[in-house]
Write an enzyme that holds these catalytic residues in place. Sequence first.
Site, short mmCIF file in Angstrom:
data_model
loop_
_atom_site.label_atom_id
_atom_site.label_comp_id
_atom_site.label_asym_id
_atom_site.label_seq_id
_atom_site.Cartn_x
_atom_site.Cartn_y
_atom_site.Cartn_z
N HIS A 76 73.43 14.64 16.83
CA HIS A 76 73.11 13.64 17.85
C HIS A 76 72.55 14.32 19.10
O HIS A 76 71.51 13.92 19.63
CB HIS A 76 74.35 12.81 18.19
CG HIS A 76 74.20 11.98 19.44
ND1 HIS A 76 73.38 10.88 19.50
CD2 HIS A 76 74.76 12.10 20.67
CE1 HIS A 76 73.44 10.36 20.72
NE2 HIS A 76 74.27 11.08 21.46
N ASP A 129 40.23 16.01 29.21
CA ASP A 129 41.25 16.43 28.23
C ASP A 129 42.07 17.52 28.90
O ASP A 129 41.87 17.83 30.07
CB ASP A 129 40.63 16.93 26.91
CG ASP A 129 41.58 16.68 25.74
OD1 ASP A 129 42.78 16.98 25.87
OD2 ASP A 129 41.13 16.15 24.71
N TRP A 145 75.61 21.37 19.82
CA TRP A 145 74.25 21.86 20.12
C TRP A 145 74.32 23.20 20.83
O TRP A 145 73.38 23.99 20.81
CB TRP A 145 73.47 20.83 20.95
CG TRP A 145 73.68 20.85 22.43
CD1 TRP A 145 74.80 20.48 23.09
CD2 TRP A 145 72.74 21.26 23.43
NE1 TRP A 145 74.62 20.62 24.45
CE2 TRP A 145 73.37 21.10 24.69
CE3 TRP A 145 71.42 21.74 23.40
CZ2 TRP A 145 72.72 21.42 25.89
CZ3 TRP A 145 70.79 22.04 24.60
CH2 TRP A 145 71.45 21.89 25.82
N SER A 204 56.80 25.40 20.16
CA SER A 204 56.00 24.21 20.45
C SER A 204 56.00 23.90 21.94
O SER A 204 54.94 23.70 22.55
CB SER A 204 56.57 23.03 19.66
OG SER A 204 56.23 21.81 20.27
N SER A 205 57.19 23.89 22.54
CA SER A 205 57.27 23.56 23.96
C SER A 205 56.61 24.61 24.83
O SER A 205 56.01 24.30 25.86
CB SER A 205 58.74 23.43 24.38
OG SER A 205 59.33 22.36 23.72
N HIS A 209 70.87 25.16 31.13
CA HIS A 209 70.88 24.37 32.36
C HIS A 209 69.50 23.97 32.85
O HIS A 209 69.28 22.80 33.13
CB HIS A 209 71.74 24.94 33.48
CG HIS A 209 72.07 23.82 34.41
ND1 HIS A 209 73.08 22.94 34.16
CD2 HIS A 209 71.41 23.34 35.48
CE1 HIS A 209 73.06 21.98 35.06
NE2 HIS A 209 72.05 22.20 35.87
N GLU A 249 67.18 23.41 31.02
CA GLU A 249 66.82 22.37 30.04
C GLU A 249 67.24 20.98 30.54
O GLU A 249 66.54 20.00 30.31
CB GLU A 249 67.49 22.70 28.70
CG GLU A 249 67.38 21.61 27.65
CD GLU A 249 65.98 21.43 27.09
OE1 GLU A 249 65.13 22.32 27.31
OE2 GLU A 249 65.73 20.40 26.44
N TYR A 307 67.15 19.94 33.50
CA TYR A 307 66.11 19.48 34.42
C TYR A 307 64.80 19.21 33.70
O TYR A 307 64.01 18.37 34.13
CB TYR A 307 65.94 20.48 35.58
CG TYR A 307 67.25 20.60 36.32
CD1 TYR A 307 67.76 19.48 36.98
CD2 TYR A 307 68.01 21.75 36.29
CE1 TYR A 307 68.99 19.53 37.61
CE2 TYR A 307 69.24 21.81 36.92
CZ TYR A 307 69.73 20.70 37.57
OH TYR A 307 70.95 20.73 38.18
N SER A 315 58.98 7.97 40.45
CA SER A 315 58.25 8.18 41.70
C SER A 315 56.86 7.57 41.66
O SER A 315 56.22 7.42 42.70
CB SER A 315 58.14 9.69 42.01
OG SER A 315 59.41 10.27 42.10
N HIS A 325 78.29 27.34 35.60
CA HIS A 325 79.20 26.22 35.79
C HIS A 325 79.56 25.55 34.46
O HIS A 325 80.48 24.76 34.42
CB HIS A 325 78.68 25.21 36.83
CG HIS A 325 77.50 24.40 36.41
ND1 HIS A 325 76.54 23.99 37.29
CD2 HIS A 325 77.12 23.92 35.22
CE1 HIS A 325 75.62 23.28 36.63
NE2 HIS A 325 75.96 23.22 35.39
N HIS A 326 78.83 25.91 33.41
CA HIS A 326 79.24 25.45 32.07
C HIS A 326 80.37 26.32 31.54
O HIS A 326 80.88 26.08 30.45
CB HIS A 326 78.06 25.51 31.11
CG HIS A 326 76.95 24.57 31.48
ND1 HIS A 326 76.87 23.29 31.02
CD2 HIS A 326 75.88 24.73 32.30
CE1 HIS A 326 75.80 22.70 31.52
NE2 HIS A 326 75.18 23.55 32.31
N THR A 351 68.70 16.82 45.24
CA THR A 351 68.82 15.60 44.44
C THR A 351 69.07 14.40 45.34
O THR A 351 68.47 13.33 45.17
CB THR A 351 69.97 15.75 43.42
OG1 THR A 351 69.79 16.98 42.72
CG2 THR A 351 69.96 14.61 42.42
N LYS A 374 65.91 13.26 47.00
CA LYS A 374 65.08 12.41 46.14
C LYS A 374 65.60 10.99 46.13
O LYS A 374 64.84 10.03 46.27
CB LYS A 374 65.10 12.96 44.70
CG LYS A 374 64.24 14.19 44.55
CD LYS A 374 63.86 14.39 43.10
CE LYS A 374 62.76 15.41 43.01
NZ LYS A 374 61.82 15.19 41.94
N ARG A 411 86.53 16.08 24.25
CA ARG A 411 85.29 15.77 23.53
C ARG A 411 85.40 16.31 22.11
O ARG A 411 86.24 17.14 21.82
CB ARG A 411 84.11 16.52 24.14
CG ARG A 411 83.87 16.31 25.55
CD ARG A 411 82.82 17.30 26.04
NE ARG A 411 81.49 16.96 25.55
CZ ARG A 411 80.38 17.58 25.94
NH1 ARG A 411 80.44 18.56 26.81
NH2 ARG A 411 79.20 17.22 25.47
#
Lengths: 610, 368
Positions: free
Chosen positions: A77, A106, A141, A171-172, A255, A257, A259, A270, A304-305, A330, A333, A452
Site C-alpha cells: 500500500h 515541449d 516501505w 525513471s524519476s 524525508h 521524498e 516533500y 498556489s 527525526h524518523h 510551512t 505558505k 502501527r
Amino acid sequence: MATAAGALAPPAVQAPSGVWSWLTTVDHKRIGTLYGISGMSFFVLGGIEALLIRSQLAVPNGDVVDADRFNALFSMHALTMIFLGVMPLGAAFFNWLVPLMIGARDVAFPRLNALSYWFFLAGALMLNASWLPGDAPDTGWFAYAPLTEAPFSTGRAMDFYTVSLIILGTSSLIASLNFIVTIINLRAPGLTMFRLPVFVWMTMIVSWLLVLSLPVLTVGLVQLYFDRNFTTNFFIQEGGGDPILWQHIFWIFGHPEVYVLILPAMGIVSEVLPTFARKPLFGYAAVVFAGVAIAVLGFAVWSHHMFTTGLGPVPRVVFSATTMTIAVPTGVKIFNWLGTLYGGNIRFTTSMYFAVAFIATFTIGGISGVMHASPPIDSQQQDTYFIVAHLHYVLFGGAIMGIFSGIYYWFPKFTGRFLSESIGKLHFWLFFIGMNLTFFPMHFLGVSGMPRRIYTYDAGFGWETWNFVATVGAFTIAAGMLTFIWNFFRSLREEPNAPDNPWDAPTLEWATSSPPPEHDFDAVPLVRARDPLWHDRDNGLAQPEADPNEHIHLPPPSYYPLLIAVGFALMGIGALSHLAVLALGVVVVVYGVWGWVLEPTGPEPAAGAH
Amino acid sequence: MRLDLLRRRRLIATAAILVLGLALAACSDPQSTVNPKSDHADTINDVYIIVFWLALVVFVGVLGATLALSIWFRERPGRVANQFHGNRRLEVVWTLIPVVILVAIFVPTVAAISDLEPDDEVDLPANAIVIEAIGHQWWFEFRYPGLGIVTANELHVPVDTPVRVTLKSDDVIHSFWVPQLAGKVDMVPGRTHAIQFTPNEARDEAYLGQCAEFCGTSHANMRFRVFVDDRATFDAWVANETADAVPVESLSALAQEGGALFTSYVLAVGATPCIGCHTVKGSLASGVIGPNLTHVGSRSTLFSGIRDGFEGAESADRVQRELERWISNPDDIKPGVTGRPNGGMPAWGELLSTEQITAIAAYLRELK
C-alpha cells in the site's frame, strides 16, 4: 528558417492515433496523460489494498487476511501510493503543465521524457509482479535491516523491492533532470524566474530534491541487493555492518521524498486559489522562497524518523530543532494562502473546494508533525497510529486533495471537456468526510497506544470504536473515488466544449486552445508580467499572432525509449532470475542506445526557437 | 446571515468539545500514552500537555480562519476582488508567530531529553533494579542479573524504585514500549540501549507493553506485561522465580508423564526436543533459544501476552487447551513461529500423539 519545404508545410493538425502512436510518442502532453492514467490506476490499486487493511482491522481479531498477507498489504500500500500513485500523478501534472506554463512547445529532451515514463511503467509492473509468486515485499516501505536480510526475509520479495525501486528511481532521476533543464532554458520571452507560476517553481524544487536524494536510495538498494545475494554484510551486524546505517540512508532519501510528494500539491493549490479568489497570490516571493527553504531543510531532518533508535541526546536535540524549523516556511505558505483568500471574490468550484480543504487538512498534518518533532513526545507516538494519522493528513489531506483540485482545474485544458461540478462536489464531500472519518480517529488510536503495522488486536484496549469508524471512513473515500471515475467517463463521452480560458486564469497554459494543439502554441507567447493573462486583460494587450510562415519543429516519434525500457526491465528480471536474461537485457539496452544516438530528430530548428 | 454564522460557530465549539472529550477518553485505555505512572512517563506527558494546548490553538486558529475567510469572501454580486500582492509587515508577523510557538515547544523538549537520559550503570542509586531485556522474534526475554532470574514476557518491578532496563536484540530490530511507564526505545542487534524509569503506582493490574518496531510476521503478537508490585509482593515473586521448578515428583501423574517427554533427549525423529531450546531450572532442560519455562504456569499470560494465563483453579482447563493447541501447531496461535529463522518451534501435532501433547501441556501448566 529551415528549408523551403519546411516553411510551406502547415503545422501538424491531425494528431496521429492508434496504440503505436502512444508507444512511440514523445509529446509531453501524451506522456503526461500516460503518467496520469497509470498513476490513477495504481492509486486505485493502492486504495484496494487500503480497503483490505481497513477490513482486517475493522473489528478485533479480524480474519479477512492472514498475518503475512497483511504485512505485504501495508508494505505494498505504501510503496504503491508513494512511488506508483502520488509521484506519477505529480509527474502527470509536470509533463502536461510545465511546457504549457512556460510557453514552450515541449520539454528539453522529449525522448528522455518518454524514456522516464517507460522506466516508470517497467518498475511499477515489476514491483506488482511480486504478488504473482506470492512474494510481495512485506517488511514495510522503509524495509529496515536486518529484517530484510537473507536469513529473515527468504524468497524473492526484497529483491523485487530493490530491483523495482532502482528502476523507478532511474525513471524519476531522468524526468527530474529533464524538467530542470526545461524550466531553466525553455521559458517564453519575458518569463523571468520570478514571473514563473508557483507550480513551475515547485516542479523545479521537486526535481532538485529527487536529483539529490534518489542516488542515496539507489546506493542503499544496491547495498541491500548485494547483502542478500552476495553476502556483502553492509547492514548485517555479525558481518561488521550496521542495521542503523540503512535507516540513515533510507531516510536521507525518505524525508526529502515527503516533500517530493507534497510540494506539487502546494504548487497546484498556489495556482487554483488565486484564480478562483480572482486576485494574485499573496506574497509570491515568500511562497517561492518558503518552498526552497522547505526543500533545503528537508535534507537536514532525516533523523527525526529515528529518534527512538538510540541516537544520543545531541543529535536528538539538533534534529528536533531542524524539524521544528520546517514549520516556519510551512506556516508562511499556509498564511499566504489564507492571505490570498482575504479580500477575494471567491468562486467555489469543485477545484476550489479541494484547494481550500487542502489548507485545512494539510494544516492538521503539519500540526501533528510539530508534536512529534519533540523527541520525548515522539517516543510515545513513534510507530503508533498517531503517526499514521499524521502522514495521511499530509499525504491524503495534502497531496491527494491538491492533486484532485488540479484535476478539476485543468481537466478542461487537458481534454477540452468539463467534469461535472455537481458530481464533483459529491466527490469532494465523500472524500473530505471520508478522509477525516478515516484518519482523525487514528490520532485517538495512537494516543491510546495502538502500534502501527499490527495485523490484529484484542478487544479491551479501547481501540474497537475508532478502528470501526476508520474503516467506515475508508469505504466512504472509496465511494468518492467511484463517483470521480463515473464523472471522468461521463465527461469523456460529451462533446468538447471548453473555451481556452474557462476560469479566467492568469497563466500561459490558458492562452492556447483546450486541448492544446500538438505544438502547444500557434505562436510563442509573450510574458509582460507575473500572471501574464491578467496583465494582458487589464491592459488591453494581446498575445502575439501566429506567423503562418513559422516552421514549427516537433521531434518525430521514437520507439527507442520503449526499447531501452524493455531492455532495462529485462536486466531487472535477470537480476531476479538468471544471468542470461540480464545479459539479454544489456544487449537490448545497448542496441536501443545505439539506435537512439543515430536516430534523426528532424531538421535543425530555426534560430531562437530551440 | 448572522444567525448562520453563529450556528457555524456553535458547531465548531461543539466539535472542539467533542474532540477534547474523546482525547480525554483515551486516558483511561489500558495502553494509553497519556496516563503516566512513572517519573519518565510524567516528564513526557508534561511536554505533551504544553504541545497539545499550543497545537489546539493553532488548529482552531487556522481552521477557523480558513472557514471564516471562505464564508466572508465568497462570490457575491457586485463584489470585486481586491488586487494586492502581499503585505510585508503581515508576512514578517506570521513568520515570527510560529517561531515563538516553536521556541515554547523546543525549550521544554530539550529539558525533557536531558531528564530522560538513563544514568550510567555506576551512578545508579543503590536500590535500583537492573534488568536486561532481549528482543526475539516474537517474544521478550527478561533477565535480572543481580537476582539470578531469567524469565519471559512478564516483568515484575517494585514500586518507587528506579528501574534500568538495558535493551538488546537477538535477531531483528524490536522496540521496548510500556506507554504508561516509559516512551519506546528500539532494541537493535549488536547494540545495547538503556531506558530508566521509576514506577510510582503499585497495582494488581499489569501495565501493558508491546513491541513497537515492525519485526516480521507476528509483530502484532509480541506483547508483554509489567507488574509494579509493592515490596512484599515483589519479594514473594523473586523468591518463587529464583527457586527451581516444582519437583516433578510432586506433579500430577499426567504432568509427570509430560515432564518425562519434555526432558527426553529424543522426542521425535528429525526434530529438536523441547530441552534443546527451553530451560526448566532444576531439570535436564537447559536450552536458551526459546523462553525459559521454569515457572511458566505462574505467568498471567501465555505466548507473549496474547492469551490469558493462569488466573486461579477455574482457568486450568482453558490454559490446558491453549497449551495443547500451541504445542500441536504454534503457528495456529502466533503465525510464523515454526519458520522462525533463529530456531523455529516444531509443530508437534505432526510428530506426537494427542495423549503425549496433553501430557506435556499438563506438565507446563503445573510449572508454577
